[in-house]
Scaffold this active site. Sequence first.
Site, PDB file in Angstrom:
ATOM      1  N   GLU A  72       0.887  -1.175   0.000  1.00 12.43           N
ATOM      2  CA  GLU A  72       0.000   0.000   0.000  1.00 12.43           C
ATOM      3  C   GLU A  72       0.915   1.212   0.000  1.00 12.43           C
ATOM      4  O   GLU A  72       1.465   1.575   1.040  1.00 12.43           O
ATOM      5  CB  GLU A  72      -0.899  -0.013   1.250  1.00 12.43           C
ATOM      6  N   CYS A 103      -2.023   9.580   2.584  1.00 10.61           N
ATOM      7  CA  CYS A 103      -1.586   8.993   1.303  1.00 10.61           C
ATOM      8  C   CYS A 103      -2.573   9.316   0.190  1.00 10.61           C
ATOM      9  O   CYS A 103      -2.186   9.389  -0.970  1.00 10.61           O
ATOM     10  CB  CYS A 103      -1.441   7.494   1.448  1.00 10.61           C
TER      11      CYS A 103
HETATM   12  P1  NAD Z   1       8.278   4.480   4.952  1.00 12.34           P
HETATM   13  O1  NAD Z   1       8.228   3.665   3.712  1.00 12.34           O
HETATM   14  O2  NAD Z   1       9.477   5.290   5.229  1.00 12.34           O
HETATM   15  O3  NAD Z   1       8.086   3.544   6.257  1.00 12.34           O
HETATM   16  C1  NAD Z   1       7.005   2.631   6.404  1.00 12.34           C
HETATM   17  C2  NAD Z   1       7.403   1.529   7.368  1.00 12.34           C
HETATM   18  O4  NAD Z   1       8.534   0.833   6.829  1.00 12.34           O
HETATM   19  C3  NAD Z   1       7.799   1.970   8.775  1.00 12.34           C
HETATM   20  O5  NAD Z   1       7.250   1.074   9.727  1.00 12.34           O
HETATM   21  C4  NAD Z   1       9.288   1.847   8.792  1.00 12.34           C
HETATM   22  O6  NAD Z   1       9.745   1.448  10.066  1.00 12.34           O
HETATM   23  C5  NAD Z   1       9.556   0.742   7.789  1.00 12.34           C
HETATM   24  N1  NAD Z   1      10.844   0.922   7.095  1.00 12.34           N
HETATM   25  C6  NAD Z   1      11.509   2.077   6.862  1.00 12.34           C
HETATM   26  N2  NAD Z   1      12.632   1.840   6.162  1.00 12.34           N
HETATM   27  C7  NAD Z   1      12.685   0.516   5.950  1.00 12.34           C
HETATM   28  C8  NAD Z   1      13.600  -0.347   5.267  1.00 12.34           C
HETATM   29  N3  NAD Z   1      14.700   0.119   4.668  1.00 12.34           N
HETATM   30  N4  NAD Z   1      13.327  -1.667   5.240  1.00 12.34           N
HETATM   31  C9  NAD Z   1      12.218  -2.146   5.819  1.00 12.34           C
HETATM   32  N5  NAD Z   1      11.314  -1.389   6.479  1.00 12.34           N
HETATM   33  C10 NAD Z   1      11.539  -0.074   6.541  1.00 12.34           C
HETATM   34  O7  NAD Z   1       6.952   5.355   4.906  1.00 12.34           O
HETATM   35  P2  NAD Z   1       6.516   6.515   5.885  1.00 12.34           P
HETATM   36  O8  NAD Z   1       7.435   7.674   5.725  1.00 12.34           O
HETATM   37  O9  NAD Z   1       6.312   5.947   7.250  1.00 12.34           O
HETATM   38  O10 NAD Z   1       5.078   6.874   5.282  1.00 12.34           O
HETATM   39  C11 NAD Z   1       4.905   7.797   4.245  1.00 12.34           C
HETATM   40  C12 NAD Z   1       4.627   7.103   2.921  1.00 12.34           C
HETATM   41  O11 NAD Z   1       3.640   6.108   3.090  1.00 12.34           O
HETATM   42  C13 NAD Z   1       4.067   8.063   1.883  1.00 12.34           C
HETATM   43  O12 NAD Z   1       4.671   7.807   0.646  1.00 12.34           O
HETATM   44  C14 NAD Z   1       2.589   7.719   1.826  1.00 12.34           C
HETATM   45  O13 NAD Z   1       1.960   7.996   0.597  1.00 12.34           O
HETATM   46  C15 NAD Z   1       2.625   6.243   2.091  1.00 12.34           C
HETATM   47  N6  NAD Z   1       1.355   5.796   2.656  1.00 12.34           N
HETATM   48  C16 NAD Z   1       0.563   4.975   1.906  1.00 12.34           C
HETATM   49  C17 NAD Z   1      -0.662   4.584   2.414  1.00 12.34           C
HETATM   50  C18 NAD Z   1      -1.591   3.688   1.655  1.00 12.34           C
HETATM   51  O14 NAD Z   1      -2.562   3.243   2.248  1.00 12.34           O
HETATM   52  N7  NAD Z   1      -1.362   3.412   0.388  1.00 12.34           N
HETATM   53  C19 NAD Z   1      -1.057   5.026   3.674  1.00 12.34           C
HETATM   54  C20 NAD Z   1      -0.216   5.843   4.392  1.00 12.34           C
HETATM   55  C21 NAD Z   1       1.004   6.235   3.879  1.00 12.34           C
END
Ligand code: NAD
Length: 470
Positions: free
Chosen positions: A223, A257
Site C-alpha cells: 500500500e 496517502c
Molecule cells: P516508509 O516507507 O518510510 O516507512 C514505512 C514503514 O517501513 C515503517 O514502519 C518503517 O519502520 C519501515 N521501514 C523504513 N525503512 C525501511 C527499510 N529500509 N526496510 C524495511 N522497512 C523499513 O513510509 P513513511 O514515511 O512511514 O510513510 C509515508 C509514505 O507512506 C508516503 O509515501 C505515503 O503515501 C505512504 N502511505 C501509503 C498509504 C496507503 O494506504 N497506500 C497510507 C499511508 C502512507
Amino acid sequence: MQAPQNQNTDNPGIYTEIYRRHRDFYESGKTQDHHFRASQLKLLRKVIKTHEREILGALHADLRKPEFEAFTSEIGLVYDEIAFALDHLKAWMKPQKITTPAVLFPTTSRIIPGSKGTVLIIAPWNYPVMLLLSPLVGAIAAGNTVFLKPSELAPHCAALMETLFAENFDPGYISVVNGDGAKVVSEMMDAITFDHIFFTGGTSVGKIIAQKAAKTLTPVTLELGGKSPAVVEADADITLAAKHIAWGRFFNAGQSCVSPDYVLVHRSQKQKFTDKICHFIREFWGENPQESESYGRIINHRRFDVLNDFLKDGNIIAGGQTDREDLYIAPTVVDHPSMESRLMKEEIFGPILPVIPFSDRAEAVSIIHRNPQPLAFYLFTQSDQTSDEYIRRIDFGGGCINNTMIHLASPHLPFGGVGSSGMGSYHGEQSFRTFSHYKSVMKTRAFYDNPLRYPPYNNRKTDIAQWVFD
Ligand code: NAD
C-alpha cells in the site's frame, strides 16, 4: 510527553523465538475456529475502547492530531472494520460449492478459505494506529498469527501499541516488534519466512520489501503513495470542489496517502477556485491556523525541512508561514509551479497545494500522465460523460467524483494502489481475502471409478478422449 525510546534489539535470534511461539499457536489450530476469531475481534474492539483516551493522547503527542481527526480516521475507521468483519465472518469463512465438469463424475468441488499462517504487518507514521490495526482486522478474521511493526517515527503510538498487545493478547498470537524499520524489518525478514507481508509506506521502501520478499517467495501487499491529482472541470460546482479539496489536502496537515497532491483547474474557473479555496482555509482554520486546535503538525524536523524546501518552488497565494520549532507549516496554496519543480515531481505529503490551470481535457490528462499511476484520483464535474472519460483514461488505485478521500471509509470498496502506488488491496471482505489462501478441493465418491484413464490404453479409449476434449 517525553518520547519513548525505540526498543531496538541486538539479538536477532529473538525473532526466531517469537516466530516459534507464533507457529506453535498457529499449528495448535485455535485460529481456525470461528468463535476464536470473533472473540479476538471483540477483544481488539474492547482494548481500543478502554484505551481510547491514551490512543488519542499518543496521536496528539506524535502528530498533534486534533481529537476529531484522530477519533474519526484512526479509531472510528477501525471500529467500522471490526463491526463489518463480525457481521460477515461466518459467510466469508464458509466453503463455496463449485460446479464440477460432468466428465469428472462422481466428484464434487469446493473452494475452502484457508489461513496463510504467520504474517507481518508494517505500518507508516501518518495514521500510525489505523494503518496498523485496520489490516490486523483482516489478518485476525482470516485466522493468522501476526507480527505487527509500527512506525518508529510515531514513537508514542508505537510504544502504546506494544503495551496494549502485550497486556491483552496471547504473545503467541499477536506480537508487536518496535525499533528502527530498516534494521528490524530487515533482520526479521532474514530470520523468518513469513506467509504474507502487508506493507504500508513509501514506494522506495516498498521496493526494498518486495525485493527481499522475492528471495523467500513471500507474497506481499504493498500500500504505497504517489501524486494523486484532483481535476476541477469547467462545469464543476466550484464552491463544493474548493471545500472538498481544502479539507482533503489539509486534513492531518496534508499527511494522508490519498490527499489530493495537486489540483488541475479549468482555466475559466481558476480565479474563482483559488478565491474559494483561500476562503475555506480561513473558514476552517481561522486567520492564523497555528492557533487553531483543528490543525495538525508535521511529523518531525526532517520532513519539515523537506516541505520547507518545496515552498521555494512557486508563487505562494495563501499560507506559506512556517515555524520549525513548532513543526508548523500553514495550509499553503502555490500558483502554477513549474512542471519540472520538485513540487510537481515528488509526492508532497504535507500541507502544500499546487494549483495548475489547463485548457482542455487532453492537456489535463497529459499532465497527470507525467507521473506514475496515482493511488487516488479526484474529479469535479457535473457530467457523467466527462467522469466516464477520465476514469477510462487515467490509471489510478481508487477515487471519488465530486469528493476527496472518503472512498477509503467504505468497507464495501477494496482499497489499494496500482503500479507504483501499490499492489493488492484491503478493507472489508477484501482484507479477509488478502490474508487467506483459497484451497480448491475435489471430493470423489467411491461407488464408481471410471476405468478410462487407466492403462493399458487402446484406440477406443483414445477415441473417447478425443471426443471428450473436442
Ligand atoms: P516508509 O516507507 O518510510 O516507512 C514505512 C514503514 O517501513 C515503517 O514502519 C518503517 O519502520 C519501515 N521501514 C523504513 N525503512 C525501511 C527499510 N529500509 N526496510 C524495511 N522497512 C523499513 O513510509 P513513511 O514515511 O512511514 O510513510 C509515508 C509514505 O507512506 C508516503 O509515501 C505515503 O503515501 C505512504 N502511505 C501509503 C498509504 C496507503 O494506504 N497506500 C497510507 C499511508 C502512507
